[in-house]
Design a protein around this motif. Structure first.
Motif, short mmCIF file in Angstrom:
data_model
loop_
_atom_site.label_atom_id
_atom_site.label_comp_id
_atom_site.label_asym_id
_atom_site.label_seq_id
_atom_site.Cartn_x
_atom_site.Cartn_y
_atom_site.Cartn_z
N ALA B 190 0.84 -1.20 0.00
CA ALA B 190 0.00 0.00 0.00
C ALA B 190 0.88 1.25 0.00
CB ALA B 190 -0.91 0.00 1.22
N LEU B 191 0.41 2.26 -0.73
CA LEU B 191 1.18 3.50 -0.83
C LEU B 191 0.88 4.35 0.40
CD1 LEU B 191 1.71 5.60 -4.02
CD2 LEU B 191 1.27 6.71 -1.83
N ALA B 192 1.77 4.31 1.39
CA ALA B 192 1.54 5.07 2.61
C ALA B 192 2.46 6.29 2.62
CB ALA B 192 1.81 4.21 3.84
N PRO B 193 1.92 7.47 2.96
CA PRO B 193 2.79 8.64 3.11
C PRO B 193 3.82 8.37 4.21
CG PRO B 193 0.47 9.28 3.15
CD PRO B 193 0.51 7.80 3.20
N ARG B 194 5.01 8.92 4.04
CA ARG B 194 6.03 8.77 5.09
C ARG B 194 5.62 9.55 6.34
NH1 ARG B 194 10.42 9.92 1.16
NH2 ARG B 194 11.11 7.93 0.30
N ASP B 195 6.26 9.20 7.46
CA ASP B 195 5.88 9.81 8.74
C ASP B 195 5.97 11.33 8.73
OD1 ASP B 195 5.32 7.41 9.76
OD2 ASP B 195 7.18 7.20 10.94
N GLU B 196 6.96 11.86 7.99
CA GLU B 196 7.15 13.32 8.05
C GLU B 196 6.06 14.08 7.28
OE1 GLU B 196 9.26 11.32 6.34
OE2 GLU B 196 9.86 12.26 4.44
N ALA B 197 5.29 13.38 6.43
CA ALA B 197 4.28 14.07 5.63
C ALA B 197 3.18 14.64 6.52
CB ALA B 197 3.69 13.12 4.60
N ARG B 198 2.85 15.90 6.33
CA ARG B 198 1.78 16.56 7.09
C ARG B 198 0.72 17.15 6.17
NH1 ARG B 198 3.59 14.15 10.39
NH2 ARG B 198 4.59 14.67 12.37
N PHE B 199 1.07 17.33 4.89
CA PHE B 199 0.18 18.01 3.96
C PHE B 199 0.11 17.25 2.64
CE2 PHE B 199 1.94 21.23 6.76
CZ PHE B 199 0.81 21.91 7.16
#
Lengths: 236, 425
Positions: B190-199
Motif C-alpha cells: 500500500a502506498l503510505a505517506p512517510r511519517d514526516e508528511a503533514r500536507f
C-alpha cells in the motif's frame, strides 16, 4: 409606478448618459489609460471598478499581488497605478470625475503614443506580438483591413475571444474591448497599426485613413468578442 | 422614446442582476454613495459575456463576474429553488481554466487521464483515472462554497479585495468517487505517506495564460483530513463530473471551502510543509487572531490559516432582501451548515436586532456535510423590519452579529449573521 419600474427607468437613463459620454467605467484622470492597459490583460475592468473603496495600503498590496500574479510594470508605471487607484477608487474619491477633453480631434492624437500606452504591453513595442501568447499586429492588421476595412474597428470596440491563427501560429486568448478610448484615439491607433505598419504594402493605394466618424459609426452594436471572431476575415 | 433609450431599457429589463446589486451599482445605497463612478460602471457591467458564452450550458441567469476564466454567481432566488443545485446554475470560480475541459458541462473521459502520486512516499506512482471506476465508491452530499462567498458584506466596515460575491458563490451537490485512501490501498505494498508528511498539495491540469509569468495554481491541505475523507470525484449529481466543475477528476474534501477542492486533478504531492505558492500564502488565508478592519497584516504560515474548514453559517432564502410583504405572519426560511464534523444544533431568528431570538425548525441534512433547511414564522408589524438569522453548532461555534470582526484584507470566509430588510404593509 412600481419600485422596480422606477429603478429600470433610472438605470436606462443612466445607461444612455453613460454611453453618450463616450467613457469607460473608470473615472477620467491621470493614468487611467495605464490602468485599463494593465488590469485588462488578466481580468475584465469590472473587477477593478467593483473594488472601489479599498484603503490605500490595500491598493498598494494589490499592486504587489498582481505583480506576483504576472503583471509587468516599471517602477514609474507602478507609481502611476497607485496614484490613480488611491485617488479615484480609494476611500475618498473626488465627487466629480474630471471630464475628458471634450473636443479632441484625430489631428491632436499621436497614434503611436496611444499604442505605446494601451497596446504595447501585450503586442510588443514594435507590434511583433509574443509567440504563443499575443498575436502580432504589425503587418497583420493591414492584412485584415485589406480584406475588411471595418473589421479592425470592431476588434478594438468589441474585443476578440477565441482561437485564431496568424502566420501559422495559433493563439487562443482574449482581447478586451477598448470602448473607453475616444473615437479620435481609436482612429489614431488604427492609422498607426494598419497604415503606418503596412511595410509590405498590402493595402490598396486608395485606402482611406480611419476617421473618428468611422469609429463613432461602429459603436453601440449589440455584439461581443465571440461575435467578432465569427466575422474575422480569412487572412494568411 | 429614442431608439437608443428604448434599447437600453430593454437591456436593463432583461438583465439578470439582483435588484440589490443593481441598486448598489447605481449608487443608491448608503455604502456606494460616496461619488463612485457608478454611471459608467453600470454601463460596462452589461458588456460582459453572458454565462453561456463563458461556459457552454450554463444558465444565462447567472451573474458574470469574470467572463474569461469563468467566475459565475448563482442568484439566491434561483439557488433556493433546488435541494440539489443543478450543474446549469452551480457557481463557478476559476483562477485559471483547463482548456478545453473547463468550457462546458459535459463529462470528460477518465481513460488516459493520469494522476501522479509523489513526494513523501516510498514509491511515486502514476494512476490512470480509468482505474478509479473499479474501486469502492463513496457518495457525499455537501455544501460547495467559494471561500470568498459573501465578501461584499465586509464593505459594511471596510471594502475588501476580490470578486464582490453576494451569497451566491455556493451550492449543494452530490459528489461520487473512490476515497483517496482506497486508491492508495490498492498498491502492493500500500502506498503510505512517510511519517514526516503533514500536507497534501494538489495540482490540476489548468494552467496560467500562455506567455504569463503567473505561478501555476495549487493548494496544500492537512494530510489527516485528506486521508480520512478525501474522494477522487468522478461524478456529480449522478452524472459524470462536468468539465466546468473539474471533470474528469476533482479532489473533493467534504467540509472544506471550494478552492481546496482542486479541479482537473493531475498531481498529489505528500509533503512535510505547506506550499509557498502565492495561492497558499498570502492568498486564501485569514488571520488567526482578529485584526481591526482596514489594517494590514503580513501573513506567515504561523499567524494565519488557509481557507480549509468552512465556518458555521446560515443564509436566508426567503423573504429576499428588500422584499415587500404583507404585515402579520411571515415565513422565514433558508439554509445552514458548517464544516460537517459536528452537527448544526440550531438556527435562531431575531426581528429586534438580536435582543431576543427564537429557534427555527431544522430539517435533517443530506448527510453531515450538506445543508440544513430552516424555517419559522415571524410576526411583522407594518413598516421596515430587519430579519436576522444565526446558526450555532455542537462545538458552540456561532455566527457573529458583526461579521466584520473577522475582517481580513481579501475578504475570505464571511460568516456574519445574515439579515434581510423587508417592508411590511
Amino acid at each position: 409606478m412600481t419600485h422596480r419600474t422606477v429603478i429600470s427607468l433610472l438605470a436606462a437613463l443612466l445607461l444612455a448618459l453613460a454611453s453618450a459620454q463616450d467613457g469607460g467605467p473608470l473615472p477620467q484622470g491621470p493614468g487611467v489609460d495605464l490602468v485599463y492597459g494593465k488590469c485588462q490583460q488578466c481580468h475584465p475592468i469590472n473587477y477593478t471598478v467593483s473594488n472601489a473603496g479599498l484603503p490605500d495600503f490595500l491598493w498598494a498590496d494589490t499592486i504587489q499581488l498582481m505583480k506576483q500574479l504576472g503583471m509587468e510594470v516599471t517602477e514609474e508605471e507602478e507609481q502611476i497605478l497607485f496614484d490613480y487607484l488611491t485617488t479615484y477608487l480609494g476611500t475618498e474619491p473626488p465627487p466629480e470625475p474630471q471630464e475628458a477633453s471634450a473636443a479632441e480631434t484625430s489631428a491632436e492624437v499621436d497614434g503611436a503614443q496611444v499604442y505605446a500606452t494601451n497596446c504595447a504591453s501585450c503586442h510588443g513595442a514594435e507590434g511583433a506580438g509574443i509567440p504563443g501568447g499575443f498575436p502580432p499586429v504589425a503587418g497583420h492588421a493591414a492584412d485584415l483591413a485589406a480584406a475588411d476595412r471595418s473589421y479592425p474597428i470592431d476588434v478594438l470596440l468589441y474585443g476578440l475571444n477565441g482561437p485564431i491563427t496568424v502566420d501559422g501560429t495559433s493563439y487562443d486568448g482574449v482581447m478586451p474591448a477598448w470602448q473607453q478610448l475616444s473615437d479620435a484615439r481609436l482612429a489614431a491607433v488604427l492609422n498607426h497599426i494598419v497604415i503606418a505598419w503596412d511595410e509590405e504594402g498590402t493595402l490598396p493605394p486608395n485606402f482611406a485613413r480611419y476617421a473618428p466618424e468611422d469609429v463613432a459609426e461602429a459603436r453601440g452594436r449589440d455584439q461581443g468578442p465571440r461575435d467578432v471572431l465569427e466575422r474575422r476575415p480569412s487572412v494568411p | 422614446m429614442s431608439e437608443h433609450l428604448s434599447r437600453a431599457l430593454r437591456r436593463v429589463q432583461e438583465s439578470k442582476l439582483e435588484r440589490r446589486e443593481l441598486l448598489r451599482m447605481m449608487g443608491l445605497t448608503a455604502a456606494a454613495s460616496a461619488g463612485l463612478p457608478t454611471v459608467a460602471q453600470f454601463a460596462r457591467a452589461q458588456e460582459l459575456q453572458p454565462a453561456s458564452q463563458v461556459i457552454a450550458g450554463k444558465s444565462d441567469a447567472l451573474i458574470v463576474h469574470n467572463d474569461r476564466t469563468g467566475v459565475l454567481e448563482t442568484p439566491l432566488d434561483l439557488l433556493s429553488e433546488h435541494a440539489i443545485t443543478p450543474k446549469e446554475i452551480l457557481y463557478v470560480r476559476n483562477n485559471q481554466i483547463a482548456e478545453p475541459e473547463g468550457r462546458d458541462l459535459e463529462g470528460k473521459p477518465l481513460d488516459g487521464w493520469t494522476i501522479e502520486l509523489m513526494g513523501s512516499v516510498a514509491f511515486p506512482r502514476v494512476v490512470d483515472a480509468a482505474t478509479l471506476a473499479d474501486l469502492p465508491q463513496e457518495e457525499v452530499t455537501m455544501v460547495l462554497q467559494c471561500s470568498g462567498n459573501g465578501r461584499s458584506f465586509f464593505a459594511r466596515s471596510v471594502q475588501t479585495r476580490g470578486t464582490q460575491w453576494a451569497h451566491g458563490g455556493m451550492g449543494q451537490v452530490t459528489f461520487r468517487g473512490p476515497k483517496l485512501s482506497s486508491l492508495l490501498d490498492t498498491f502492493e505494498p500500500a502506498l503510505a505517506p512517510r511519517d514526516e508528511a503533514r500536507f497534501v498539495t494538489a495540482e490540476g491540469k489548468d494552467a496560467p495564460p500562455e506567455g504569463s509569468s503567473r505561478p501555476d495554481f495549487e493548494h496544500s491541505l492537512p494530510l489527516d483530513d485528506v486521508m480520512e475523507r478525501a474522494i477522487l470525484a468522478t461524478h456529480m449529481n449522478g452524472e459524470p463530473l462536468a468539465g466546468a466543475h473539474g471533470g474528469p477528476v476533482r479532489l473533493v474534501v467534504p467540509g472544506y471551502y471550494g478552492t481546496m477542492n482542486v479541479k482537473w486533478l493531475s498531481r498529489l504531492r505528500f509533503e512535510a510543509i505547506e506550499s509557498n505558492n502565492v495561492n497558499q500564502i498570502p492568498r486564501y488565508r485569514i488571520p488567526n487572531d482578529p485584526i481591526e478592519p482596514g489594517t494590514p497584516i503580513t501573513y506567515t504560515h504561523e499567524n494565519s490559516t488557509p481557507n480549509w474548514r468552512q465556518r458555521v453559517k446560515s443564509v436566508i432564502f426567503s423573504p429576499a432582501n428588500e422584499d415587500e410583504v404583507a404585515a402579520g405572519e411571515v415565513e422565514v426560511n433558508g439554509v445552514a451548515w458548517n464544516d460537517g464534523t459536528v452537527p448544526v444544533t440550531a438556527v435562531e431568528i431575531s426581528i429586534d436586532d438580536g435582543q431576543t431570538w427564537r429557534r427555527a425548525d431544522l430539517s435533517a441534512p443530506h448527510g453531515g456535510y450538506g445543508w440544513y433547511e430552516f424555517s419559522t414564522v415571524v410576526n411583522l408589524g407594518s413598516g421596515q423590519s430587519r430579519i436576522w438569522s444565526r446558526a450555532v453548532d455542537e462545538r458552540g461555534q456561532v455566527q457573529p452579529l458583526n461579521g466584520s470582526i473577522r475582517w481580513n484584507p481579501s475578504g475570505y470566509e464571511w460568516n456574519g449573521a445574515d439579515y434581510v430588510d423587508v417592508t411590511a404593509s
